[in-house]
Design an enzyme around this catalytic site. Structure first.
Site, short mmCIF file in Angstrom:
data_model
loop_
_atom_site.label_atom_id
_atom_site.label_comp_id
_atom_site.label_asym_id
_atom_site.label_seq_id
_atom_site.Cartn_x
_atom_site.Cartn_y
_atom_site.Cartn_z
N THR A 13 43.92 -12.36 43.47
CA THR A 13 44.64 -13.28 44.68
C THR A 13 46.33 -13.16 44.37
OG1 THR A 13 43.03 -15.13 43.73
CG2 THR A 13 44.97 -16.02 45.31
N GLY A 132 55.10 -21.31 40.75
CA GLY A 132 54.82 -20.71 41.84
C GLY A 132 55.54 -20.10 42.33
N GLU A 188 42.65 -21.81 37.05
CA GLU A 188 43.06 -21.24 35.61
C GLU A 188 41.96 -20.64 35.40
OE1 GLU A 188 45.93 -19.60 34.31
OE2 GLU A 188 46.57 -20.82 36.02
N ASP A 199 47.94 -25.32 30.51
CA ASP A 199 48.20 -24.37 31.27
C ASP A 199 49.73 -24.68 31.58
OD1 ASP A 199 49.14 -22.06 33.74
OD2 ASP A 199 49.44 -24.50 34.80
N LYS A 203 54.22 -23.51 30.86
CA LYS A 203 55.07 -23.07 30.99
C LYS A 203 56.10 -24.62 30.68
CE LYS A 203 52.16 -22.94 34.96
NZ LYS A 203 51.04 -23.49 36.76
N1 HSE Z 1 46.19 -22.98 37.71
C1 HSE Z 1 47.74 -22.99 37.95
C2 HSE Z 1 48.10 -24.05 38.32
C3 HSE Z 1 48.32 -21.64 38.84
O1 HSE Z 1 47.50 -24.75 39.03
O2 HSE Z 1 49.31 -24.54 38.96
C4 HSE Z 1 49.68 -21.53 38.56
O3 HSE Z 1 50.27 -21.05 38.00
#
Ligand code: HSE
Length: 433
Positions: A13, A132, A188, A199, A203
């Site tokens: 993607t 993002g 993910e 996740d 970050k």
């Molecule tokens: N899986 C992650 C989210 C994608 O939902 O934020 C972006 O890092």
């Protein structure tokens, strides 16, 4: 000047989004960089007739691609730890600049990767790895560079926020919303990373490192997921004027730094409370500017590709303005990293929401409040709901207290003969100072 040549590894993607964005906005991007960007290689295992790959070499041998002399910048979008790490190190060893969205790899192996990049005088750019479409890395590194950061608190997983929002607003089942997030390209590869907070912890590790000038310490982030949150807790929180968000929090405390990801009650009037769906947001309390918040789409092909391409543009500008053509911006500034203690969960200080299901008997509430008082915990609000099948749900909100004291109180409440089921604990942050 000759074009800057890119290899894009991974055409999922995000990879496909990056390719299309570079092609569609080529003219505008050239205007901004003063230099042409040429994609020379893509690393992919399957044919992509839907993409315009004219004049681009395709191969599934990623290690080979990063060794090619006609590659200046490697865009690593394959994700995961292995073989991404080996490919990353090989690219750096060959003097390539690297742009990545791979938060797991940077959070878990970043100290080694950045050291190698420093040694080979190349950059690792990772705006797309956190939140993002929000340029939060640039904000922390550039916009707020003059400040001492006190704390940051963020909704940094779009899938988790999407799930919590849909459950609250539409009473949709958890699994159903998660499936939709997967179809939309938010989740993910292993969706437990989203739901269990891993996740977000990746970050948070990256953000905390920039905010406090500390090494990447993913293993020290306390992490709790959203899977235990019930519709009942969401409703009680609402009645008390709060909403439940899955937050990543990094905070300077007197004896060290708290790094934590967990469901959190926040006042409804806090700006973070209005961040819904796949949106992400990060609130930062900084010494000179005060509290600021940055928000935007946190997951999905478009926003992530936008961040990757912004990093590519930065690198093209940097290498075009350095005499020898190599990026020289220090990444983690290793010599100046601070060895600040990361606090354990028991040392965190927060307010709490507790929900206890008890027998409907005289003195039970008094027992609970006595336990709290004996542990030095001050009660902020109590909500006693009408009886549900001989059980009374009691909801208590407390003032901030060190977590070891709360552990002590919860184990005593849990041991009361009148208590049924597990005591529910959700941490609470007012985020107002
Ligand atoms: N899986 C992650 C989210 C994608 O939902 O934020 C972006 O890092």
């Amino acid at each position: 000047m000759k074009p800057v040549r890119l290899a894009i590894l991974g055409l999922g993607t995000v990879g496909a989004g990056v390719l299309q964005l570079l092609q569609e906005n080529a003219k505008e991007i050239k205007r901004r960089t003063g230099r042409e960007i040429q994609i020379t290689h893509v690393g992919t295992r399957r044919p992509r007739p839907d993409l315009n790959l004219e004049g681009i070499q395709q191969s599934a041998n990623l290690l080979e691609i990063v060794r090619q002399p006609d590659v200046d910048v490697v865009i690593e979008l394959i994700g995961g730890l292995s073989p991404a790490k080996e490919i990353f190190l090989e690219a750096i060893k060959h003097g390539k600049q690297v742009v990545t969205a791979n938060k797991a790899l940077l959070a878990e192996c970043g100290n080694e990767l950045f050291a190698s990049a420093d040694q080979h005088t190349v950059q690792i750019a990772y705006e797309a790895a956190v939140a993002g479409g929000i340029p939060i890395i640039k904000v922390m590194r550039e916009g707020l560079a003059a400040n001492r950061i006190e704390w940051l608190a963020g909704i940094i997983n779009g899938t988790g926020n999407f799930i919590l929002t849909e459950m609250r607003d539409k009473a949709r089942p958890f699994a159903d919303v998660l499936k939709e997030a997967q179809e939309l390209g938010y989740a993910e590869a292993d969706p437990t990373f989203d739901v269990e907070g891993i996740d977000a912890a990746h970050k948070l590790t990256l953000l905390a490192s920039i905010a406090f000038g500390i090494p990447l310490q993913f293993d020290k982030v306390y992490t709790e997921g959203i899977s235990k949150i019930t519709a009942q807790d969401v409703q009680y929180a609402e009645e008390l004027g709060f909403c439940i968000k899955h937050l990543g929090i990094a905070r300077r405390a007197p004896k060290g730094i708290e790094l934590r990801v967990h469901p959190t009650l926040i006042p409804k009037e806090q700006p973070l409370a209005s961040i819904n769906g796949v949106q992400n947001a990060v609130s930062v309390k900084a010494s000179a500017v005060g509290q600021t918040m940055y928000s935007g789409p946190g997951a999905g092909g478009g926003p992530t590709a936008s961040a990757v391409v912004a990093d590519i543009i930065d690198i093209v500008r940097d290498i075009s303005y350095t005499e020898d053509g190599s990026g020289t911006i220090p990444q983690l500034a290793f010599e100046s990293l601070e060895d600040i203690n990361i606090l354990s969960r028991e040392e965190f200080t927060t307010g709490y929401y507790l929900r206890v299901n008890v027998d409907d008997r005289t003195g039970v509430l008094a027992n609970i409040t006595t336990i709290l008082s004996n542990c030095g915990i001050s009660i902020d609000a109590i909500l006693q709901q009408p009886r549900l099948k001989n059980r009374v749900p009691i909801v208590i909100m407390t003032d901030p207290i060190v977590e070891s004291k709360m552990d002590e109180a919860i184990s005593q409440i849990q041991a009361l003969p009148a208590t049924h089921g597990e005591v529910m604990r959700i941490r609470l942050e007012s985020l107002d100072s």
